[in-house]
Design a protein around this motif. Structure first.
Motif, PDB file in Angstrom:
ATOM      1  N   GLY A  10       0.808  -1.212   0.000  1.00  0.00           N
ATOM      2  CA  GLY A  10       0.000   0.000   0.000  1.00  0.00           C
ATOM      3  C   GLY A  10       0.840   1.260   0.000  1.00  0.00           C
ATOM      4  N   LEU A  11       1.952   1.268   0.738  1.00  0.00           N
ATOM      5  CA  LEU A  11       2.844   2.432   0.733  1.00  0.00           C
ATOM      6  C   LEU A  11       3.489   2.625  -0.632  1.00  0.00           C
ATOM      7  CD1 LEU A  11       4.153   4.690   2.362  1.00  0.00           C
ATOM      8  CD2 LEU A  11       5.930   3.063   3.070  1.00  0.00           C
TER       9      LEU A  11
ATOM     10  N   VAL B  34       3.763   5.610  -5.764  1.00  0.00           N
ATOM     11  CA  VAL B  34       3.861   5.500  -7.223  1.00  0.00           C
ATOM     12  C   VAL B  34       2.654   6.129  -7.920  1.00  0.00           C
ATOM     13  CG1 VAL B  34       3.933   3.859  -9.136  1.00  0.00           C
ATOM     14  CG2 VAL B  34       5.327   3.469  -7.105  1.00  0.00           C
ATOM     15  N   ILE B  35       1.454   5.948  -7.368  1.00  0.00           N
ATOM     16  CA  ILE B  35       0.238   6.354  -8.074  1.00  0.00           C
ATOM     17  C   ILE B  35      -0.455   7.535  -7.399  1.00  0.00           C
ATOM     18  CG2 ILE B  35      -1.993   5.581  -8.926  1.00  0.00           C
ATOM     19  CD1 ILE B  35       0.327   4.237 -10.315  1.00  0.00           C
TER      20      ILE B  35
ATOM     21  N   LEU C  49       3.609  19.703  -6.375  1.00  0.00           N
ATOM     22  CA  LEU C  49       5.012  19.731  -5.970  1.00  0.00           C
ATOM     23  C   LEU C  49       5.270  20.723  -4.845  1.00  0.00           C
ATOM     24  CD1 LEU C  49       6.811  19.500  -9.433  1.00  0.00           C
ATOM     25  CD2 LEU C  49       6.570  17.712  -7.707  1.00  0.00           C
ATOM     26  N   ASP C  50       4.445  21.767  -4.704  1.00  0.00           N
ATOM     27  CA  ASP C  50       4.666  22.754  -3.651  1.00  0.00           C
ATOM     28  C   ASP C  50       3.987  22.383  -2.341  1.00  0.00           C
ATOM     29  OD1 ASP C  50       2.141  22.957  -4.637  1.00  0.00           O
ATOM     30  OD2 ASP C  50       2.083  25.154  -4.700  1.00  0.00           O
ATOM     31  N   GLN C  51       3.444  21.158  -2.242  1.00  0.00           N
ATOM     32  CA  GLN C  51       2.827  20.690  -1.005  1.00  0.00           C
ATOM     33  C   GLN C  51       3.492  19.392  -0.563  1.00  0.00           C
ATOM     34  OE1 GLN C  51      -1.399  20.337  -1.477  1.00  0.00           O
ATOM     35  NE2 GLN C  51      -1.681  22.487  -2.094  1.00  0.00           N
ATOM     36  N   THR C  52       3.397  19.124   0.733  1.00  0.00           N
ATOM     37  CA  THR C  52       4.017  17.931   1.307  1.00  0.00           C
ATOM     38  C   THR C  52       2.980  16.823   1.426  1.00  0.00           C
ATOM     39  OG1 THR C  52       5.545  19.294   2.581  1.00  0.00           O
ATOM     40  CG2 THR C  52       5.280  17.001   3.277  1.00  0.00           C
ATOM     41  N   PRO C  53       3.226  15.649   0.865  1.00  0.00           N
ATOM     42  CA  PRO C  53       2.250  14.554   0.991  1.00  0.00           C
ATOM     43  C   PRO C  53       2.239  13.978   2.403  1.00  0.00           C
ATOM     44  CG  PRO C  53       4.198  13.789  -0.151  1.00  0.00           C
ATOM     45  CD  PRO C  53       4.391  15.264   0.043  1.00  0.00           C
ATOM     46  N   LEU C  54       1.059  13.619   2.872  1.00  0.00           N
ATOM     47  CA  LEU C  54       0.881  12.988   4.175  1.00  0.00           C
ATOM     48  C   LEU C  54       0.495  11.532   3.959  1.00  0.00           C
ATOM     49  CD1 LEU C  54      -1.142  15.778   6.048  1.00  0.00           C
ATOM     50  CD2 LEU C  54       1.319  15.350   6.113  1.00  0.00           C
ATOM     51  N   PHE C  55       1.127  10.654   4.707  1.00  0.00           N
ATOM     52  CA  PHE C  55       0.887   9.215   4.567  1.00  0.00           C
ATOM     53  C   PHE C  55       0.224   8.694   5.831  1.00  0.00           C
ATOM     54  CE2 PHE C  55       4.684  10.186   2.033  1.00  0.00           C
ATOM     55  CZ  PHE C  55       4.247   9.771   0.790  1.00  0.00           C
ATOM     56  N   TYR C  56      -0.810   7.871   5.628  1.00  0.00           N
ATOM     57  CA  TYR C  56      -1.563   7.265   6.720  1.00  0.00           C
ATOM     58  C   TYR C  56      -1.354   5.753   6.662  1.00  0.00           C
ATOM     59  CZ  TYR C  56      -3.862  11.802   6.958  1.00  0.00           C
ATOM     60  OH  TYR C  56      -4.119  13.142   7.064  1.00  0.00           O
ATOM     61  N   PRO C  57      -0.596   5.206   7.592  1.00  0.00           N
ATOM     62  CA  PRO C  57      -0.275   3.760   7.513  1.00  0.00           C
ATOM     63  C   PRO C  57      -1.524   2.869   7.508  1.00  0.00           C
ATOM     64  CG  PRO C  57       1.143   4.869   9.092  1.00  0.00           C
ATOM     65  CD  PRO C  57       0.095   5.854   8.717  1.00  0.00           C
TER      66      PRO C  57
ATOM     67  N   LEU D 217      10.810  -4.067  -0.227  1.00  0.00           N
ATOM     68  CA  LEU D 217      11.751  -3.163   0.452  1.00  0.00           C
ATOM     69  C   LEU D 217      12.751  -2.566  -0.535  1.00  0.00           C
ATOM     70  CD1 LEU D 217      12.488  -5.012   3.814  1.00  0.00           C
ATOM     71  CD2 LEU D 217      11.193  -2.903   3.488  1.00  0.00           C
ATOM     72  N   LEU D 218      13.228  -3.365  -1.476  1.00  0.00           N
ATOM     73  CA  LEU D 218      14.127  -2.817  -2.497  1.00  0.00           C
ATOM     74  C   LEU D 218      13.404  -1.785  -3.355  1.00  0.00           C
ATOM     75  CD1 LEU D 218      16.098  -5.993  -3.676  1.00  0.00           C
ATOM     76  CD2 LEU D 218      16.983  -4.041  -2.394  1.00  0.00           C
ATOM     77  N   SER D 219      12.147  -2.057  -3.676  1.00  0.00           N
ATOM     78  CA  SER D 219      11.390  -1.092  -4.482  1.00  0.00           C
ATOM     79  C   SER D 219      11.158   0.215  -3.742  1.00  0.00           C
ATOM     80  CB  SER D 219      10.037  -1.697  -4.887  1.00  0.00           C
ATOM     81  OG  SER D 219      10.217  -2.909  -5.594  1.00  0.00           O
ATOM     82  N   LEU D 220      11.078   0.169  -2.407  1.00  0.00           N
ATOM     83  CA  LEU D 220      10.890   1.382  -1.626  1.00  0.00           C
ATOM     84  C   LEU D 220      12.202   2.098  -1.315  1.00  0.00           C
ATOM     85  CD1 LEU D 220       8.181   0.146   0.917  1.00  0.00           C
ATOM     86  CD2 LEU D 220       7.851   1.869  -0.835  1.00  0.00           C
ATOM     87  N   CYS D 221      13.254   1.320  -1.034  1.00  0.00           N
ATOM     88  CA  CYS D 221      14.497   1.916  -0.528  1.00  0.00           C
ATOM     89  C   CYS D 221      15.416   2.419  -1.645  1.00  0.00           C
ATOM     90  CB  CYS D 221      15.236   0.902   0.341  1.00  0.00           C
ATOM     91  SG  CYS D 221      14.332   0.432   1.829  1.00  0.00           S
ATOM     92  N   VAL D 222      15.529   1.675  -2.734  1.00  0.00           N
ATOM     93  CA  VAL D 222      16.478   2.064  -3.787  1.00  0.00           C
ATOM     94  C   VAL D 222      16.127   3.434  -4.383  1.00  0.00           C
ATOM     95  CG1 VAL D 222      17.337   1.441  -6.077  1.00  0.00           C
ATOM     96  CG2 VAL D 222      17.174  -0.288  -4.287  1.00  0.00           C
ATOM     97  N   PRO D 223      14.864   3.721  -4.747  1.00  0.00           N
ATOM     98  CA  PRO D 223      14.570   5.072  -5.240  1.00  0.00           C
ATOM     99  C   PRO D 223      14.808   6.164  -4.196  1.00  0.00           C
ATOM    100  CG  PRO D 223      12.830   3.559  -5.863  1.00  0.00           C
ATOM    101  CD  PRO D 223      13.686   2.841  -4.888  1.00  0.00           C
ATOM    102  N   TYR D 224      14.519   5.856  -2.929  1.00  0.00           N
ATOM    103  CA  TYR D 224      14.744   6.869  -1.891  1.00  0.00           C
ATOM    104  C   TYR D 224      16.227   7.149  -1.703  1.00  0.00           C
ATOM    105  CZ  TYR D 224      14.563   9.247   2.594  1.00  0.00           C
ATOM    106  OH  TYR D 224      14.718  10.166   3.610  1.00  0.00           O
ATOM    107  N   VAL D 225      17.057   6.124  -1.736  1.00  0.00           N
ATOM    108  CA  VAL D 225      18.504   6.332  -1.611  1.00  0.00           C
ATOM    109  C   VAL D 225      19.028   7.149  -2.782  1.00  0.00           C
ATOM    110  CG1 VAL D 225      20.733   5.138  -1.617  1.00  0.00           C
ATOM    111  CG2 VAL D 225      18.864   4.287  -0.197  1.00  0.00           C
TER     112      VAL D 225
END
Length: 592
Positions: free
Chosen positions: A419-420, A425-426, A434-442, A501-509
């Motif tokens: 879900g994250l 991605v979508i 782009l001028d606003q910060t996204p908020l994530f709800y686990p 985890l690789l799909s989440l971490c590699v783009p962030y790194v």
């Protein structure tokens, strides 16, 4: 015209009215053609009328009737949600298409579960009790043929009768229980279903989770159908003996089995029996029984004789009254017990704050199901002794611990990561500038991840054979009793979690570590952080499509090469490299 325009569906209503006028015109032309004896024109007009008639009846049966049921359910449940007709009017004016679709969907679900309950009743009751309802499992039942042959007034009478029956059941099981609850428990209602969350994905995700995960799990894995069938049979037996209608409701098959041997040569029914069936011939009795068993797989069909007691109509009226009281009590229990249990349990860690009733209803429903399941299991184990019970308790405790670990990984971690990833991605690139910060709800990400995981698992099981499909089929075949924790972690949970985890971490790194080291502007850094996930998805999708096309071209090349050069199992007149002799030895003319 103003009324049609105010409905916001002037195009649809105009189309339906046009088809009705077309049908009336076809009837008139058909009569004139029959009057002047134009046989070909009469036959053609008759076929056109049948097509229009069937189309309109399908629209009425599948579209209009569930829509009426959905709106009637909503109107009868307004007090349960502290709403009014004015609120429904405002919601309809703001989103007419969505409102009509949701009411049609609710009505369709109501009709489906009503039909499923009728099929369950046919499995319990004597064949012939529900003679006034159509048997969907009857091999001779053909709804399209009925639409063609039956006249319009018969369909109109059946439609009005269905509306009256379904509407009366809604009044009995929804409106009247709500009135009694407000009278007996004034503080229990209304249900809290306000969509107060500011999350990008609202409480609709929980509703989808409840409909797609919780209810199917209860209906499929919780033996709910067997319990419901047992309750219906127990109620039928009790009502039959109280009102002396046991023969009418269940037949005399049990009595005949108890009074073996039976004189099979006597084909005359005993006095007081109503039998409209001809006796089966003695020759081929086994084949006849086998044929009847095949026809009765989805529920008994046909008719069985029964004993008619004194004052039979009065007993039927008492039976209907007893049935209405039972349905009223069952509806009261279903509307109060799960919600009350869920509110009481969730009040321990949420206090007096209001919680969406889907949370409380789902929690209470699962607690009630676990309690009933535990009681039935203990009752089944009690005759086996204390030693067996303690051994079973140890086995079930170990199995529950393994199940909790698997549920934490498969139903907790994987849906949360999925879900994250879907959010990054979508949802976030499409909804947040782009001028606003996204908020994530686990919690919302986890709920959507559960739905996505279910869809991916279904697609995987329907797709070609590969390692993930094999693993899922093996886990499903083992079940909960034979759960293999090491196999699930090593073959399913660890690979999937690693990929996510690789799909989440590699783009962030890359976006947060590599890009700032290059020395780009802050605006470029923000752009990379927000757009790298969909960009990498596009890259991976493009690579997958290219690899698929390359494999397809290779298969096509091999197919053309084999069609042109392969004779039997040997290549002839073909060289892999120019100037190199073929490795295939020349054929021996003597041997040929």
């Amino acid at each position: 015209m103003l009324t049609v325009q105010a409905s916001h569906f002037e195009g649809l209503i105009t189309t339906i009215v046009g088809y009705i006028l077309l049908a009336m015109t076809l009837i008139l032309c058909h009569g004139l053609a029959a009057l002047v004896r134009f046989q070909r024109s009469r036959r053609l007009l008759g076929v056109c009328y049948i097509v229009v008639k069937v189309s309109l009846l399908v629209v009425v049966e599948i579209g209009v009737f569930p829509l009426i049921c959905g709106w009637w359910l909503d109107i009868c449940s307004l007090e349960m949600f502290d709403a009014s007709l004015k609120d429904r009017e405002l919601s309809f004016k703001s989103a007419p298409g969505t409102t009509m679709f949701l009411h049609w969907l609710v009505g369709m679900v109501y009709v489906f579960y009503f039909a499923s309950f009728i099929l369950l009743l046919r499995e319990v009751l004597r064949p012939g009790v529900l003679w006034f309802l159509r048997n969907l499992n009857d091999p001779d039942f053909n709804p399209v043929q009925e639409m063609i042959h039956l006249p319009i007034y018969r369909h109109l009478r059946r439609f009005i009768l269905s509306v009256v029956v379904f509407g009366s059941i809604v009044l009995l099981m929804l409106w009247l229980p709500i009135r009694l609850i407000k009278l007996l428990l004034p503080t229990f209602l209304p249900y809290n279903v306000m969509l107060y969350s500011d999350a990008p994905v609202s409480e609709l995700s929980l509703e989808l989770l409840l409909l797609q995960v919780v209810l199917p799990a209860l209906l499929e894995q919780g033996h709910t159908r067997q319990w419901l069938k047992g309750l219906v049979r127990a109620w039928t037996v009790s009502a039959g003996y109280l009102l002396d209608l046991h023969s009418y409701l269940l037949g005399e098959q049990d009595d005949n089995d108890a009074n073996q041997p039976v004189n099979n040569n006597n084909n005359n029914p005993p006095p007081g029996h109503h039998n409209n069936n001809n006796p089966a011939p003695a020759v081929g009795e086994g084949l006849h029984a086998a044929h009847q068993a095949i026809l009765q797989q989805g529920g008994p069909v046909g008719f069985q004789p029964y004993h008619r007691p004194l004052r039979f109509p009065f007993r039927i009226v008492l039976l209907i009254a007893f049935m209405c009281i039972t349905l009223l009590v069952a509806s009261l229990v279903c509307l109060t017990l799960p919600v009350f249990t869920g509110r009481w349990l969730m009040s321990f860690w949420t206090g007096n704050s209001k919680i969406h009733e889907l949370y409380t209803a789902a929690c209470g429903l699962y607690v009630c199901w676990l309690s009933i399941r535990g009681v039935t299991v203990l009752l089944a184990w009690m005759p086996q002794g204390r030693t067996v019970i303690m051994r079973k308790v140890q086995e079930w405790t170990l199995m529950i611990l393994k199940t909790l670990v698997v549920a934490l990984l498969v139903a907790g971690v994987i849906p949360l990561l999925l879900g994250l990833l879907f959010e990054l991605v979508i949802v976030a690139p499409l909804r947040v500038p782009l001028d606003q910060t996204p908020l994530f709800y686990p919690w919302q990400d986890w709920a959507l991840g559960v739905l996505h995981a279910k869809i991916i698992a279904a697609i995987t099981l329907m797709g070609p054979q590969w390692w993930l499909k094999t693993v899922i089929e093996q886990v499903y075949a083992n079940g909960i009793r034979n759960i293999d924790l090491q196999f699930i972690i090593r073959k399913l949970a660890a690979p999937v979690i690693s990929v996510l985890l690789l799909s989440l971490c590699v783009p962030y790194v890359i976006a947060a570590g590599v890009v700032p080291a290059v020395g780009v502007t802050p605006e470029m850094e923000i752009l990379m952080q927000r757009r790298i996930y969909p960009f990498l998805l596009m890259v991976v999708s493009l690579i997958g499509i290219l690899s698929f096309q390359i494999r397809q071209f290779k298969r096509l090349y091999e197919h053309i090469k084999n069609d042109k050069y392969l004779v039997g199992q040997r290549l002839v007149n073909y060289e892999r490299k120019a100037g190199r002799a073929s490795s295939v030895p020349p054929p021996n003319p003597v041997a040929e």
